[in-house]
Design an enzyme around this catalytic site. Sequence first.
Site, PDB file in Angstrom:
ATOM      1  CE1 TYR A 121      -9.018   4.269   8.074  1.00  0.00           C
ATOM      2  CE2 TYR A 121      -9.220   6.631   8.398  1.00  0.00           C
ATOM      3  CZ  TYR A 121      -8.434   5.521   8.208  1.00  0.00           C
ATOM      4  OH  TYR A 121      -7.063   5.646   8.134  1.00  0.00           O
ATOM      5  CE  LYS A 169      -6.971   3.319  10.881  1.00  0.00           C
ATOM      6  NZ  LYS A 169      -5.939   2.273  10.809  1.00  0.00           N
ATOM      7  N   GLY A 181       0.808  -1.223   0.000  1.00  0.00           N
ATOM      8  CA  GLY A 181       0.000   0.000   0.000  1.00  0.00           C
ATOM      9  C   GLY A 181       0.835   1.265   0.000  1.00  0.00           C
ATOM     10  CD  GLN A 182      -0.528   7.367   0.378  1.00  0.00           C
ATOM     11  OE1 GLN A 182      -1.519   7.196   1.074  1.00  0.00           O
ATOM     12  NE2 GLN A 182      -0.130   8.573   0.010  1.00  0.00           N
ATOM     13  CG  ASP A 193      -6.856 -12.530   4.177  1.00  0.00           C
ATOM     14  OD1 ASP A 193      -6.843 -11.500   4.865  1.00  0.00           O
ATOM     15  OD2 ASP A 193      -7.892 -13.060   3.731  1.00  0.00           O
ATOM     16  CG  ASP A 233      -0.755  -5.993   0.268  1.00  0.00           C
ATOM     17  OD1 ASP A 233      -1.884  -6.264  -0.187  1.00  0.00           O
ATOM     18  OD2 ASP A 233      -0.461  -4.863   0.698  1.00  0.00           O
TER      19      ASP A 233
HETATM   20  P1  NAD Z   1      -3.431   1.363   1.446  1.00  0.00           P
HETATM   21  O1  NAD Z   1      -4.866   1.095   1.163  1.00  0.00           O
HETATM   22  O2  NAD Z   1      -2.624   2.103   0.433  1.00  0.00           O
HETATM   23  O3  NAD Z   1      -2.676   0.009   1.766  1.00  0.00           O
HETATM   24  C1  NAD Z   1      -3.267  -1.010   2.530  1.00  0.00           C
HETATM   25  C2  NAD Z   1      -2.731  -2.318   2.010  1.00  0.00           C
HETATM   26  O4  NAD Z   1      -3.336  -3.356   2.791  1.00  0.00           O
HETATM   27  C3  NAD Z   1      -3.115  -2.584   0.555  1.00  0.00           C
HETATM   28  O5  NAD Z   1      -1.964  -2.873  -0.203  1.00  0.00           O
HETATM   29  C4  NAD Z   1      -4.055  -3.784   0.623  1.00  0.00           C
HETATM   30  O6  NAD Z   1      -3.911  -4.672  -0.470  1.00  0.00           O
HETATM   31  C5  NAD Z   1      -3.614  -4.440   1.918  1.00  0.00           C
HETATM   32  N1  NAD Z   1      -4.658  -5.264   2.501  1.00  0.00           N
HETATM   33  C6  NAD Z   1      -5.986  -5.034   2.533  1.00  0.00           C
HETATM   34  N2  NAD Z   1      -6.628  -6.048   3.126  1.00  0.00           N
HETATM   35  C7  NAD Z   1      -5.684  -6.943   3.472  1.00  0.00           C
HETATM   36  C8  NAD Z   1      -5.730  -8.220   4.126  1.00  0.00           C
HETATM   37  N3  NAD Z   1      -6.884  -8.766   4.495  1.00  0.00           N
HETATM   38  N4  NAD Z   1      -4.554  -8.869   4.346  1.00  0.00           N
HETATM   39  C9  NAD Z   1      -3.376  -8.317   3.956  1.00  0.00           C
HETATM   40  N5  NAD Z   1      -3.280  -7.128   3.324  1.00  0.00           N
HETATM   41  C10 NAD Z   1      -4.423  -6.457   3.093  1.00  0.00           C
HETATM   42  O7  NAD Z   1      -3.382   2.118   2.860  1.00  0.00           O
HETATM   43  P2  NAD Z   1      -2.224   3.046   3.425  1.00  0.00           P
HETATM   44  O8  NAD Z   1      -2.544   4.440   3.018  1.00  0.00           O
HETATM   45  O9  NAD Z   1      -0.890   2.489   3.123  1.00  0.00           O
HETATM   46  O10 NAD Z   1      -2.552   2.962   4.971  1.00  0.00           O
HETATM   47  C11 NAD Z   1      -1.923   2.031   5.816  1.00  0.00           C
HETATM   48  C12 NAD Z   1      -2.440   2.210   7.232  1.00  0.00           C
HETATM   49  O11 NAD Z   1      -2.221   3.573   7.642  1.00  0.00           O
HETATM   50  C13 NAD Z   1      -3.950   1.993   7.397  1.00  0.00           C
HETATM   51  O12 NAD Z   1      -4.186   1.434   8.664  1.00  0.00           O
HETATM   52  C14 NAD Z   1      -4.525   3.381   7.353  1.00  0.00           C
HETATM   53  O13 NAD Z   1      -5.741   3.452   8.047  1.00  0.00           O
HETATM   54  C15 NAD Z   1      -3.442   4.173   8.049  1.00  0.00           C
HETATM   55  N6  NAD Z   1      -3.477   5.584   7.693  1.00  0.00           N
HETATM   56  C16 NAD Z   1      -3.175   5.999   6.431  1.00  0.00           C
HETATM   57  C17 NAD Z   1      -3.227   7.352   6.117  1.00  0.00           C
HETATM   58  C18 NAD Z   1      -2.895   7.842   4.734  1.00  0.00           C
HETATM   59  O14 NAD Z   1      -3.076   9.050   4.461  1.00  0.00           O
HETATM   60  N7  NAD Z   1      -2.401   7.011   3.834  1.00  0.00           N
HETATM   61  C19 NAD Z   1      -3.571   8.275   7.101  1.00  0.00           C
HETATM   62  C20 NAD Z   1      -3.918   7.802   8.368  1.00  0.00           C
HETATM   63  C21 NAD Z   1      -3.829   6.457   8.671  1.00  0.00           C
HETATM   64  N1  SER Z   2      -5.742   9.609   4.722  1.00  0.00           N
HETATM   65  C1  SER Z   2      -6.686   8.866   5.492  1.00  0.00           C
HETATM   66  C2  SER Z   2      -8.040   8.906   4.881  1.00  0.00           C
HETATM   67  O1  SER Z   2      -8.350   9.905   4.276  1.00  0.00           O
HETATM   68  C3  SER Z   2      -6.734   9.414   6.894  1.00  0.00           C
HETATM   69  O2  SER Z   2      -6.721   8.355   7.766  1.00  0.00           O
HETATM   70  O3  SER Z   2      -8.764   7.976   5.041  1.00  0.00           O
END
Ligand code: NAD
Ligand code: SER
Length: 317
Positions: free
Chosen positions: A143, A147, A11-12, A52, A34
């Site tokens: 969401y 959290k 993911g990101q 998973d 992933d």
């Molecule tokens: P993302 O959606 O880009 O990546 C999540 C990854 O998890 C994906 O690659 C997806 O394939 C994988 N995934 C989903 N279900 C799965 C499963 N059952 N088993 C294994 N892998 C699985 O999300 P992200 O932006 O990288 O965020 C990662 C974490 O950070 C999350 O908990 C998110 O809530 C938190 N977060 C992100 C942001 C943001 O701006 N990116 C901000 C606040 C919090």
């Molecule tokens: N970037 C995230 C969202 O918008 C914040 O947790 O869901």
Amino acid sequence: MERILVIGAAGQIGSELTLALRKVYGNENVFATDLRIGPKDLTETGPFHILDVMDDKRLIHFVIRHKITQIYHLAAVLSGNAEKLPLQAWHINMASLLNILDLAKEVEDIHKVFWPSSIAVFGPSTPKVNTPQLTIMEPSTVYGISKLAGERWVEYYNHKYNLDIRSIRYPGLISYKTEAGGGTTDYAVEIFYEAVRNGAYESFIKQGTEMPMMYMEDAIDATLKLMDSPKENLSISSAYNLAGISFTPEQLAAEIKKHLPDFKISYKPDFRQQIAESWPQSIDASVAKNDWGLNVKFDLAKMTEVMLSEITKKIKG
Ligand code: NAD
Ligand code: SER
């Protein structure tokens, strides 16, 4: 020797955090996993497995077979996507976290866990400016509810079982490597791609909506700093507020215009506008600064410059 499992590594955040962890702990000691295959630099620089997090039996076998000592659990359904399927999102976000917390309790080798929280734990009744670490929290999105419940479970496991699970309330993260995964702050990533591709962007967040954001390099640096801190320095056993930069869509557009003078922004808010309006505008991260030395390097100008130059390279070669 540390052996680290990253869940949601494609993911990101995971696609960058995994590489940063490999630099610290050695490529072969950081297991990227992933549901989907990750980018080449993840799969080719160290172990990558399809796993998973909801499959608790495979998960425990994996952890024992690979002698895992730390887990970074990043898999979740983000704010925008979660509103489309609320009960499924609740189930995935909560059941996956509880799987990990229970693993940490049961498997003695696991001595540290990272699980990210979000600014989404705050809601419409939270003070919007310079939101304190400890304040009113009444999230209005599924969401955010997941959290906030997650933070409570993290603290419960930390206290009840004397574990070391650490967490950060990430703001919206801005990065160019991997596209954002269905959140409300994603407009601030999409805008750069559209600026480079088409010179124009239609924003699903409207003018005047200020949200807390952070450039990915600062977020990775903060995560490594928190995880590296001596436990006795940490006064928070749920999740730390984190702050980078706050801006509105028109402020971001104005910054992009300094590089691409013909760039145009228009507005067509959708359901994510309401989510954005329920979140803070800026965050007080003084506890993170005091406890583990949060240090933010990217302001709006520096972030915009790097994003435009990297996305131009990516798209135009
Ligand atoms: P993302 O959606 O880009 O990546 C999540 C990854 O998890 C994906 O690659 C997806 O394939 C994988 N995934 C989903 N279900 C799965 C499963 N059952 N088993 C294994 N892998 C699985 O999300 P992200 O932006 O990288 O965020 C990662 C974490 O950070 C999350 O908990 C998110 O809530 C938190 N977060 C992100 C942001 C943001 O701006 N990116 C901000 C606040 C919090
Ligand atoms: N970037 C995230 C969202 O918008 C914040 O947790 O869901």
